[in-house]
Design a protein around this motif. Structure first.
Motif, PDB file in Angstrom:
ATOM      1  N   GLY A  27       0.813  -1.213   0.000  1.00  0.00           N
ATOM      2  CA  GLY A  27       0.000   0.000   0.000  1.00  0.00           C
ATOM      3  C   GLY A  27       0.839   1.251   0.000  1.00  0.00           C
ATOM      4  O   GLY A  27       1.999   1.255  -0.444  1.00  0.00           O
ATOM      5  N   VAL A  95      -4.024  -4.789   1.676  1.00  0.00           N
ATOM      6  CA  VAL A  95      -3.711  -3.559   0.956  1.00  0.00           C
ATOM      7  C   VAL A  95      -4.134  -2.399   1.847  1.00  0.00           C
ATOM      8  O   VAL A  95      -5.313  -2.260   2.181  1.00  0.00           O
ATOM      9  CB  VAL A  95      -4.437  -3.495  -0.401  1.00  0.00           C
ATOM     10  CG1 VAL A  95      -4.117  -2.173  -1.094  1.00  0.00           C
ATOM     11  CG2 VAL A  95      -4.034  -4.666  -1.288  1.00  0.00           C
ATOM     12  N   ASN A  97      -3.840   1.819   2.962  1.00  0.00           N
ATOM     13  CA  ASN A  97      -3.497   3.223   2.729  1.00  0.00           C
ATOM     14  C   ASN A  97      -3.392   3.872   4.100  1.00  0.00           C
ATOM     15  O   ASN A  97      -4.401   4.196   4.729  1.00  0.00           O
ATOM     16  CB  ASN A  97      -4.555   3.914   1.870  1.00  0.00           C
ATOM     17  CG  ASN A  97      -4.485   3.477   0.419  1.00  0.00           C
ATOM     18  OD1 ASN A  97      -3.398   3.399  -0.148  1.00  0.00           O
ATOM     19  ND2 ASN A  97      -5.617   3.172  -0.175  1.00  0.00           N
ATOM     20  N   SER A 305      -6.754   3.085  -6.434  1.00  0.00           N
ATOM     21  CA  SER A 305      -5.708   2.675  -5.494  1.00  0.00           C
ATOM     22  C   SER A 305      -4.470   2.165  -6.218  1.00  0.00           C
ATOM     23  O   SER A 305      -3.406   2.046  -5.621  1.00  0.00           O
ATOM     24  CB  SER A 305      -6.243   1.594  -4.552  1.00  0.00           C
ATOM     25  OG  SER A 305      -6.655   0.449  -5.289  1.00  0.00           O
ATOM     26  N   LYS A 356       0.625  -6.712  -5.945  1.00  0.00           N
ATOM     27  CA  LYS A 356       1.038  -6.372  -4.583  1.00  0.00           C
ATOM     28  C   LYS A 356       2.553  -6.294  -4.406  1.00  0.00           C
ATOM     29  O   LYS A 356       3.037  -5.729  -3.421  1.00  0.00           O
ATOM     30  CB  LYS A 356       0.455  -7.384  -3.612  1.00  0.00           C
ATOM     31  CG  LYS A 356       0.909  -8.816  -3.896  1.00  0.00           C
ATOM     32  CD  LYS A 356       0.106  -9.837  -3.125  1.00  0.00           C
ATOM     33  CE  LYS A 356       0.536 -11.255  -3.477  1.00  0.00           C
ATOM     34  NZ  LYS A 356      -0.305 -12.259  -2.802  1.00  0.00           N
TER      35      LYS A 356
END
Length: 777
Positions: A27, A95, A97, A305, A356
């Motif tokens: 992330g 994931v 943020n 994202s 990822k």
């Protein structure tokens, strides 16, 4: 095509790894208030003792395996921010943020700089220094103008050239051997006011990083250093601004959201106004002045994202101009002239999270530098035009580039970077236009010995891996391959890169080796970054510059990473350097530039010490360099080695900032350097031609065989800061050259009262006070 094939294979391999009972946490990390992505944030699991850091775009990826528990604790830390912690289940990928909040402590009581918590002994890289932008802004500056480049000059291994110059001489190299990147775009002339100020507005700068050795494979094209300067992204949550008024220039910065949480902008500008201040004192028929301007702009948008787009632009201009008008016996004569130079850069970047573990950055880059000088004379009689003359000279360089960079993190022990870049260069080494018309002369409009514009194509690919072999041993191994094609001639280069770190208790033993190739040259008569310097390509007659550098050092952090200490030794050789031959310069347009230069070699070696304090009420650093640098050209100094002009045996810089009380800060800088090496004649002898044209000729036994006096200077500044909510105002009072040391700028010959020849020194700056006022909202 091979790059995209490799991307596909890595994507498939990362999918296969995921099936092997591994899980990945990935992330971005950003400032919770502004949305600004944070660089170098430390993320780790204290139970498994594994971790990673965010890249230059705030992205991270941490793959974990063989975890025996059903959850782990992820801790995120960054100096100046509250620690973030969360428990995550091990049975799935995550994931995130992550938004960090500023520490809930009074910034008046402790000076805190956002910096990476990863200690210096944990890093593989060496010969690299990062300067927090908040710390840079506290460094006292000439006339109060905060200067990015002059702050870099205070670091070990970096010389400043002459008094006030913003040129960089890194480990015996020349200014053209520094790759200065503004958001990834090369800046070919980083100076304003003939080198006294740099082109970077500190209000728009996010972070600065200097690499002077142990170069990773992703960098190339220069021999001596890489200076990475990244602009701020702009606050995507709320509108903010800042303005500063100084003695010679004013600047401002505005930032805010275009769509809250999704897109933002930042816009900044700077201009000197000396020309406006002196205009009322000039005669109506006479006018002249000098000014420079800077404009920075950047916008970005988050599409998802996985995708984000950035566009940044910089434009700068210097202009010196004059106009004179005179009337005599019915004839009016007028003279006009101007000197203009400046840079334009633009960068379009697309961040894409492929999966990822695989992150890509695709970049389109434009960079242009242009220099123009014009002189015009016109005479008119009462009956009309008598005669007119115009002389115009221009030169420059223009680049278009495309670049693809990929970061692949299969596990915490590997950090693989690879990519490719292609650039088209367009060189204009110089062309002069002469135009004349009048009653008594034939009309003329022509180019004087025009230099043909030259084009070149440069391409490169690279691969590097930061690999942890054991708890003690970590290496970064890479390779870069490049090709340069111009005028039917091609040059190729394969450049291996290697650096290693081995832990010896609390100390890290580091070593590095790097080969570098540079396909462009800078022709210069002086060492202060004048705009008349010409960028030219390697040709079939002028080969590319090459260097090899090895380094060995020790590094350690002290007192919970509050201090960093390092000592490094280095040895560097350089080949295919060029200089003007004796008596040649850019003005002589009668011959091709390739006939005006000589090729030679250089070497440098030395020892550097660096101690930095990054936290607390007192911050700063102490740097010391012991170094040697020389050059060797077949046609100069009888073919023998001679000291480089900026060969300095000793160089010391002490920088500090002290929080005296809430709202009052005192900062200072003291520098010392061995005098520059110059050439002075030791005798003269008369010559004549058949008894006519008697003159004296100087005898110089060796080139750069004389040392100027040593250079030292103390600068001080005090800031009075008052905060009220989100508003802040700051008064800064500074003193440049506090004890008014008469440092040498150049030497010249004169005579004493007895008429005997003597050498005298010219100095530039005595003690200079400055004051500025800034406010933020």
């Amino acid at each position: 095509m091979r790059i995209y094939t490799l991307v596909t294979l890595l994507a498939l391999s990362s999918f296969h790894v995921a099936q092997a009972q591994e899980f990945t946490i990935s992330g971005y990390v950003q400032d919770g208030e502004s949305g600004e992505r944070l660089i170098g944030v430390n993320l780790f699991d204290p139970e498994a003792n594994v971790g990673t850091t965010t890249n230059v775009y705030g992205f991270f990826s941490l793959t974990m395996k063989h975890i025996q528990t059903d959850s782990i604790s992820l801790v995120v830390s960054y100096i100046g921010y509250e620690r973030w912690q969360k428990r995550l289940f091990t049975g799935q990928d995550h994931v995130l943020n992550i938004e960090l909040s500023l520490q809930a402590i009074a910034l008046d009581s402790v000076t805190v700089f956002a910096d990476n918590l990863e200690t210096i002994e944990q890093k593989t890289e060496m010969s690299t220094i990062e300067i927090p932008i908040r710390q840079l802004k506290t460094v006292p500056a000439l006339l109060g103008e905060v200067d990015v480049i002059k702050s870099i000059q205070l670091l070990p291994g970096v010389q400043s050239g002459s008094e006030g110059s913003s040129g960089l001489y890194v480990r015996g190299g020349a200014p053209d051997q520094n790759l200065i990147l503004l958001d990834g775009a090369p800046v070919y002339n980083a100076s304003h006011l003939f080198g006294f100020f740099s082109v970077f507005n500190s209000d728009a700068v996010k972070n600065i990083k200097l690499t002077k050795g142990g170069f990773p494979a992703r960098f190339g094209g220069r021999l001596s250093s890489v200076v990475e300067i990244n602009m701020k992204e702009g606050n995507n949550q709320e509108f903010h601004g800042q303005a500063t008024v100084g003695l010679v220039a004013s600047r401002f910065m505005l930032e805010g959201p275009l769509k809250k949480g999704k897109s933002s902008f930042i816009f900044s500008g700077r201009r000197t106004y000396a020309d406006l201040l002196i205009k009322p004192f000039l005669d109506e028929d006479d006018n002249g002045g000098y000014y420079f301007t800077d404009v920075n702009a950047k916008v970005n948008h988050i599409f998802s994202s996985r995708n984000r787009l950035y566009l940044s632009v910089y434009a700068g201009l210097d202009k010196f101009y004059f106009r004179s008008k005179d009337t005599y016996n019915g004839e009016t004569s007028q003279e006009n002239g101007n000197l203009r130079w400046g840079n334009i850069t633009s960068t379009l970047r697309w961040n894409n999270l492929i999966n990822k573990k695989l992150f890509s950055n695709t970049t389109l880059i434009y960079s242009k530098y242009r220099f123009t000088v014009e002189a015009e004379e016109e005479s008119r009689l009462s009956g009309g035009l008598a005669e007119s003359y115009l002389l115009k000279y221009s030169s420059g360089i223009e680049d278009w580039s495309a670049r693809l960079d990929l970061d692949f993190r299969p596990n915490p022990s590997h950090y693989i970077k690879f990519g490719a870049e292609g650039t088209t260069h367009s060189f204009s080494p110089g062309a002069a236009q002469y135009k004349a018309e009048g009653l008594d002369i034939s009309a003329l409009d022509t180019l004087i010995a025009p230099t043909q514009q030259q084009s070149a194509i440069e391409a490169s690919v690279y691969l590097e891996d930061d690999l942890k072999l054991s708890d003690q041993l970590k290496v970064n191994a890479g390779i870069r391959a490049s090709i340069f094609s111009t005028s039917g001639r091609q040059y190729t280069s394969v450049q291996p890169r290697f650096s290693a770190r081995y832990l010896l208790g609390d100390w890290a033993l580091k070593s590095s080796y790097a080969t570098m190739s540079q396909y462009i040259h800078l022709l210069s008569n002086v060492g202060i970054g004048m705009p008349t310097d010409l960028w030219v390509p390697a040709t079939d007659r002028v080969k590319p510059q090459e260097s090899r550098q090895i380094a060995l050092g020790l590094a350690r952090s002290l007192r919970d990473n509050h201090y960093e200490f390092s000592v490094e030794s280095y040895f560097k050789t350089m080949d295919n350097l060029i200089e003007y031959k004796e008596g040649a310069d850019f003005i002589g347009l009668d011959t091709d530039w390739q006939k005006k230069v000589a090729a030679g070699s250089g070497r440098s070696y030395g020892l550097e010490f660096f101690l930095q304090k990054k936290q607390g009420r007192t911050t700063g650093w102490l740097g010391y360099t012991l170094s040697w640098a020389d050059r060797q050209f077949a046609g100069l100094n009888f073919g023998k080695r001679y000291p480089y002009r900026y060969d300095r045996r000793h160089d010391i810089a002490f920088v500090f900032n002290r929080q005296l009380s809430p709202g009052i800060e005192l900062s200072g800088t003291w520098v010392y350097g061995t005098g520059n090496a110059i050439s002075l004649p030791v005798a003269t002898y008369p010559t004549s031609f058949y008894g006519y044209f008697d003159q004296e000729v100087d005898y110089l036994p060796e080139r750069n065989g004389v040392r100027m006096r040593s250079y030292h200077r103390l600068d001080l500044a005090i800031r009075f800061i008052k905060r009220r909510g989100i508003r802040e105002r700051t008064w800064t009072i500074g003193i440049y050259n506090t004890y008014s040391r008469k440092n040498p700028f150049f030497y010249f010959f004169s005579t004493n009262r007895a008429g005997d020849p003597v050498v005298k020194q010219a100095s530039l700056f005595p003690i200079i006070p400055a004051i500025s006022y800034s406010f933020a909202f």
